[in-house]
Design a protein around this motif. Structure first.
Motif, PDB file in Angstrom:
ATOM      1  N   ARG A   1     -15.465  65.516  -3.227  1.00 41.00           N
ATOM      2  CA  ARG A   1     -15.396  64.069  -2.995  1.00 41.00           C
ATOM      3  C   ARG A   1     -16.806  63.556  -2.682  1.00 41.00           C
ATOM      4  O   ARG A   1     -17.717  64.341  -2.379  1.00 41.00           O
ATOM      5  N   ALA A   2     -16.949  62.236  -2.735  1.00 41.96           N
ATOM      6  CA  ALA A   2     -18.240  61.623  -2.433  1.00 41.96           C
ATOM      7  C   ALA A   2     -18.481  61.638  -0.928  1.00 41.96           C
ATOM      8  O   ALA A   2     -17.676  61.111  -0.157  1.00 41.96           O
ATOM      9  N   LEU A   3     -19.590  62.252  -0.516  1.00 37.51           N
ATOM     10  CA  LEU A   3     -19.905  62.378   0.901  1.00 37.51           C
ATOM     11  C   LEU A   3     -20.831  61.280   1.394  1.00 37.51           C
ATOM     12  O   LEU A   3     -21.066  61.160   2.597  1.00 37.51           O
TER      13      LEU A   3
ATOM     14  N   LEU B   1     -15.164  65.509  -9.732  1.00 38.82           N
ATOM     15  CA  LEU B   1     -15.660  66.472  -8.751  1.00 38.82           C
ATOM     16  C   LEU B   1     -14.604  67.528  -8.428  1.00 38.82           C
ATOM     17  O   LEU B   1     -14.907  68.734  -8.356  1.00 38.82           O
ATOM     18  N   LYS B   2     -13.357  67.100  -8.262  1.00 40.30           N
ATOM     19  CA  LYS B   2     -12.283  68.037  -7.948  1.00 40.30           C
ATOM     20  C   LYS B   2     -12.013  68.988  -9.112  1.00 40.30           C
ATOM     21  O   LYS B   2     -11.614  70.137  -8.903  1.00 40.30           O
ATOM     22  N   ASP B   3     -12.230  68.487 -10.329  1.00 35.03           N
ATOM     23  CA  ASP B   3     -12.049  69.336 -11.511  1.00 35.03           C
ATOM     24  C   ASP B   3     -13.277  70.185 -11.801  1.00 35.03           C
ATOM     25  O   ASP B   3     -13.312  70.887 -12.833  1.00 35.03           O
ATOM     26  N   MET B   4     -14.283  70.077 -10.935  1.00 34.48           N
ATOM     27  CA  MET B   4     -15.521  70.866 -11.049  1.00 34.48           C
ATOM     28  C   MET B   4     -16.236  70.618 -12.376  1.00 34.48           C
ATOM     29  O   MET B   4     -16.796  71.532 -12.989  1.00 34.48           O
ATOM     30  N   VAL B   5     -16.218  69.383 -12.826  1.00 32.74           N
ATOM     31  CA  VAL B   5     -16.963  69.010 -14.033  1.00 32.74           C
ATOM     32  C   VAL B   5     -18.438  68.934 -13.673  1.00 32.74           C
ATOM     33  O   VAL B   5     -18.829  68.159 -12.790  1.00 32.74           O
ATOM     34  N   ARG B   6     -19.286  69.706 -14.361  1.00 33.50           N
ATOM     35  CA  ARG B   6     -20.703  69.773 -14.005  1.00 33.50           C
ATOM     36  C   ARG B   6     -21.602  69.037 -14.996  1.00 33.50           C
ATOM     37  O   ARG B   6     -22.770  68.804 -14.707  1.00 33.50           O
TER      38      ARG B   6
ATOM     39  N   ARG C   1     -24.900  65.013  -5.910  1.00 30.07           N
ATOM     40  CA  ARG C   1     -23.795  65.532  -6.712  1.00 30.07           C
ATOM     41  C   ARG C   1     -23.466  66.996  -6.405  1.00 30.07           C
ATOM     42  O   ARG C   1     -22.272  67.346  -6.308  1.00 30.07           O
ATOM     43  N   PRO C   2     -24.448  67.886  -6.223  1.00 28.70           N
ATOM     44  CA  PRO C   2     -24.084  69.280  -5.915  1.00 28.70           C
ATOM     45  C   PRO C   2     -23.257  69.414  -4.635  1.00 28.70           C
ATOM     46  O   PRO C   2     -22.281  70.172  -4.591  1.00 28.70           O
ATOM     47  N   ARG C   3     -23.658  68.704  -3.600  1.00 30.67           N
ATOM     48  CA  ARG C   3     -22.887  68.760  -2.347  1.00 30.67           C
ATOM     49  C   ARG C   3     -21.510  68.120  -2.518  1.00 30.67           C
ATOM     50  O   ARG C   3     -20.512  68.597  -1.962  1.00 30.67           O
ATOM     51  N   ASP C   4     -21.453  67.041  -3.295  1.00 25.62           N
ATOM     52  CA  ASP C   4     -20.167  66.393  -3.548  1.00 25.62           C
ATOM     53  C   ASP C   4     -19.243  67.312  -4.345  1.00 25.62           C
ATOM     54  O   ASP C   4     -18.022  67.332  -4.121  1.00 25.62           O
ATOM     55  N   LEU C   5     -19.813  68.064  -5.271  1.00 28.41           N
ATOM     56  CA  LEU C   5     -19.017  69.031  -6.036  1.00 28.41           C
ATOM     57  C   LEU C   5     -18.394  70.071  -5.115  1.00 28.41           C
ATOM     58  O   LEU C   5     -17.227  70.437  -5.264  1.00 28.41           O
ATOM     59  N   ALA C   6     -19.181  70.534  -4.163  1.00 25.30           N
ATOM     60  CA  ALA C   6     -18.678  71.546  -3.234  1.00 25.30           C
ATOM     61  C   ALA C   6     -17.556  70.976  -2.363  1.00 25.30           C
ATOM     62  O   ALA C   6     -16.598  71.679  -2.025  1.00 25.30           O
TER      63      ALA C   6
ATOM     64  N   TRP D   1     -20.897  62.946 -17.770  1.00 20.42           N
ATOM     65  CA  TRP D   1     -19.624  62.373 -17.349  1.00 20.42           C
ATOM     66  C   TRP D   1     -19.787  61.449 -16.132  1.00 20.42           C
ATOM     67  O   TRP D   1     -18.929  60.609 -15.858  1.00 20.42           O
ATOM     68  N   TYR D   2     -20.876  61.630 -15.402  1.00 22.50           N
ATOM     69  CA  TYR D   2     -21.051  60.920 -14.135  1.00 22.50           C
ATOM     70  C   TYR D   2     -21.914  59.658 -14.240  1.00 22.50           C
ATOM     71  O   TYR D   2     -21.824  58.786 -13.390  1.00 22.50           O
ATOM     72  N   VAL D   3     -22.747  59.566 -15.252  1.00 23.88           N
ATOM     73  CA  VAL D   3     -23.778  58.530 -15.290  1.00 23.88           C
ATOM     74  C   VAL D   3     -23.189  57.126 -15.174  1.00 23.88           C
ATOM     75  O   VAL D   3     -23.606  56.321 -14.329  1.00 23.88           O
ATOM     76  N   ALA D   4     -22.238  56.798 -16.032  1.00 25.41           N
ATOM     77  CA  ALA D   4     -21.685  55.438 -16.036  1.00 25.41           C
ATOM     78  C   ALA D   4     -20.951  55.132 -14.726  1.00 25.41           C
ATOM     79  O   ALA D   4     -21.064  54.025 -14.184  1.00 25.41           O
ATOM     80  N   LEU D   5     -20.204  56.116 -14.210  1.00 18.84           N
ATOM     81  CA  LEU D   5     -19.464  55.894 -12.974  1.00 18.84           C
ATOM     82  C   LEU D   5     -20.408  55.689 -11.794  1.00 18.84           C
ATOM     83  O   LEU D   5     -20.185  54.808 -10.948  1.00 18.84           O
ATOM     84  N   GLU D   6     -21.469  56.487 -11.732  1.00 19.55           N
ATOM     85  CA  GLU D   6     -22.414  56.344 -10.631  1.00 19.55           C
ATOM     86  C   GLU D   6     -23.190  55.037 -10.730  1.00 19.55           C
ATOM     87  O   GLU D   6     -23.545  54.438  -9.705  1.00 19.55           O
ATOM     88  N   ARG D   7     -23.425  54.561 -11.945  1.00 21.98           N
ATOM     89  CA  ARG D   7     -24.083  53.266 -12.097  1.00 21.98           C
ATOM     90  C   ARG D   7     -23.163  52.151 -11.585  1.00 21.98           C
ATOM     91  O   ARG D   7     -23.605  51.233 -10.888  1.00 21.98           O
ATOM     92  N   GLN D   8     -21.871  52.247 -11.906  1.00 19.46           N
ATOM     93  CA  GLN D   8     -20.926  51.244 -11.418  1.00 19.46           C
ATOM     94  C   GLN D   8     -20.820  51.293  -9.897  1.00 19.46           C
ATOM     95  O   GLN D   8     -20.800  50.241  -9.229  1.00 19.46           O
ATOM     96  N   MET D   9     -20.757  52.493  -9.331  1.00 22.28           N
ATOM     97  CA  MET D   9     -20.727  52.628  -7.878  1.00 22.28           C
ATOM     98  C   MET D   9     -21.977  52.040  -7.241  1.00 22.28           C
ATOM     99  O   MET D   9     -21.906  51.358  -6.211  1.00 22.28           O
ATOM    100  N   ALA D  10     -23.127  52.288  -7.856  1.00 24.29           N
ATOM    101  CA  ALA D  10     -24.389  51.817  -7.292  1.00 24.29           C
ATOM    102  C   ALA D  10     -24.482  50.295  -7.327  1.00 24.29           C
ATOM    103  O   ALA D  10     -24.907  49.656  -6.355  1.00 24.29           O
ATOM    104  N   GLU D  11     -24.098  49.696  -8.436  1.00 23.00           N
ATOM    105  CA  GLU D  11     -24.172  48.244  -8.545  1.00 23.00           C
ATOM    106  C   GLU D  11     -23.236  47.568  -7.551  1.00 23.00           C
ATOM    107  O   GLU D  11     -23.619  46.609  -6.864  1.00 23.00           O
ATOM    108  N   ALA D  12     -22.004  48.064  -7.478  1.00 21.82           N
ATOM    109  CA  ALA D  12     -21.055  47.492  -6.523  1.00 21.82           C
ATOM    110  C   ALA D  12     -21.451  47.833  -5.086  1.00 21.82           C
ATOM    111  O   ALA D  12     -21.333  46.995  -4.187  1.00 21.82           O
TER     112      ALA D  12
END
Length: 370
Positions: A251-253, A166-171, A243-248, A175-186
């Motif tokens: 960080r994760a809000l 998010l800080k690197d403004m990767v859109r 994700r759009p708001r987090d990009l702005a 790149w996010y799918v696997a990480l968000e799945r891990q966050m969601a499961e945990a």
């Protein structure tokens, strides 16, 4: 029974060397300010996962000026077993844990011991930021579900990686799918564990006869951007939509890292943050005792309690009630205070340790009951 029978400190904080042999009764520790009382109960807190009751860095635990590695060893009576525990760290190194002479992860400590604490730095829990209340709730949750630590670590690791993107403004969403799945499961596990803990504490308070006020607890701001935070699929969708708001923000809000522990003084219907200082302290004590009662049923033995200046803000009647409830619970409670008179109501129900200072090194002396 869950209690320490031996505790040895080497080059830990102000203690060059301290050796204690105790029984399962409460331990009353007294001495002048700065003598090293809190260092003793901090050492006991290091027999649980994490960074202890002061969340200190490992190098901060080293006794000065020697700057040698520190070490804590203990003999723990846990249910029907005896365990030898050691934890230690060399300068600039992370701490190590050995249980029964075998190298073990810190999380293994939570499976053989349950340790709860209440220290003066927590007195402002209800009026400061949500981070401290989350930590308090997660510590209680760990006491019921030691695997909660693994879920929290998994979530935080994935969130750090996502925040970096998010800080690197990767859109690119790939790149996010696997990480968000891990966050969601945990995250779903974290939410479920916290909710179960709150239910346990509310039930333990409702079913108890106690001299302390009870608190109605709730998990506030738990949604993570979705209506069903216990559902991993719903959390995945929520993280993607946010994700759009987090990009702005960079960080994760939203998510369980933003949840808060809500508490209301049940009898008065007043939020804990609006209660008096004494009432806030009494509510905290009530929660620690409720946690202990619930664990006695769940684990099979009361937890070890660490109460730093536990009598602060309590009148004599409520102080005596606290000691009575600890003894009724059957917990080995390690308590600190400036003088033995603060523990007078305990009498021979407790063992007494005086902490002094000898040319810059703390000393410990076991004393008779006053």
């Amino acid at each position: 029974m869950l209690a320490l029978s031996e505790l040895t400190l080497s080059h830990f904080r102000s203690h060059r060397r301290a050796v204690l042999e105790v029984d399962a009764r409460p331990v009353a520790i007294y001495g002048a300010n700065g003598a090293g009382k809190t260092n003793l109960i901090e050492a006991v807190s290091m027999l649980s996962p994490g960074r202890g009751l002061r969340r200190a860095g490992m190098d901060d635990l080293i006794r000065r000026p020697e700057s040698l590695g520190w070490k804590i060893t203990a003999v723990l009576q846990s249910l029907n077993q005896t365990h030898e525990i050691s934890t230690f760290a060399e300068p600039t190194q992370s701490r190590q844990v050995r249980i029964d002479e075998k190298t073990s992860p810190q999380t293994a400590l939570g499976r053989i011991a349950r340790i709860l604490w209440l220290v003066p730095s927590m007195d402002r829990l209800w009026i400061e930021g949500a981070e401290g209340r989350r930590r308090f709730l997660d510590r209680a949750t760990l006491s019921f579900t030691p695997s909660h630590a693994e879920a929290v670590l998994s979530y935080e690791k994935a969130m750090r990686e996502r925040n970096r993107l998010l800080k690197d403004m990767v859109r690119d969403p790939h790149w996010y799918v696997a990480l968000e799945r891990q966050m969601a499961e945990a995250g779903a596990v974290i939410h479920m564990n916290r909710t179960n803990t709150i239910n346990e504490l509310n039930t333990a308070q409702a079913n108890a006869t106690t001299a302390f006020p009870t608190a109605d607890l709730s998990l506030t701001n738990p949604d993570g951007g979705c209506e069903t935070p216990g559902d991993p699929a719903a959390l995945v969708d929520a993280f993607a939509q946010n994700r759009p708001r987090d990009l702005a923000a960079g960080r994760a809000l939203h998510g369980p890292h933003r949840s808060d522990l809500g508490a209301t003084y049940a009898e008065k219907g007043v939020l804990a943050k609006d209660c008096s200082t004494g009432e806030q302290k009494a509510l905290l004590i009530s929660l620690i005792l409720a946690n202990g009662r619930a664990l006695t049923r769940d684990f099979g033995a009361p937890p070890i309690l660490l109460l730093g200046e536990g009598a602060a803000h309590l009148d004599a009647g409520r102080r005596a009630a606290l000691y009575d409830e600890i003894c009724t619970l059957g917990a080995q409670a390690w308590m600190t205070g400036t003088g033995p008179e603060l523990f007078g109501e305990l009498g021979h129900r407790a063992q007494f340790i005086e902490v002094g200072d000898d040319t810059g090194a703390s000393t410990v002396t076991q004393r008779d009951a006053p």
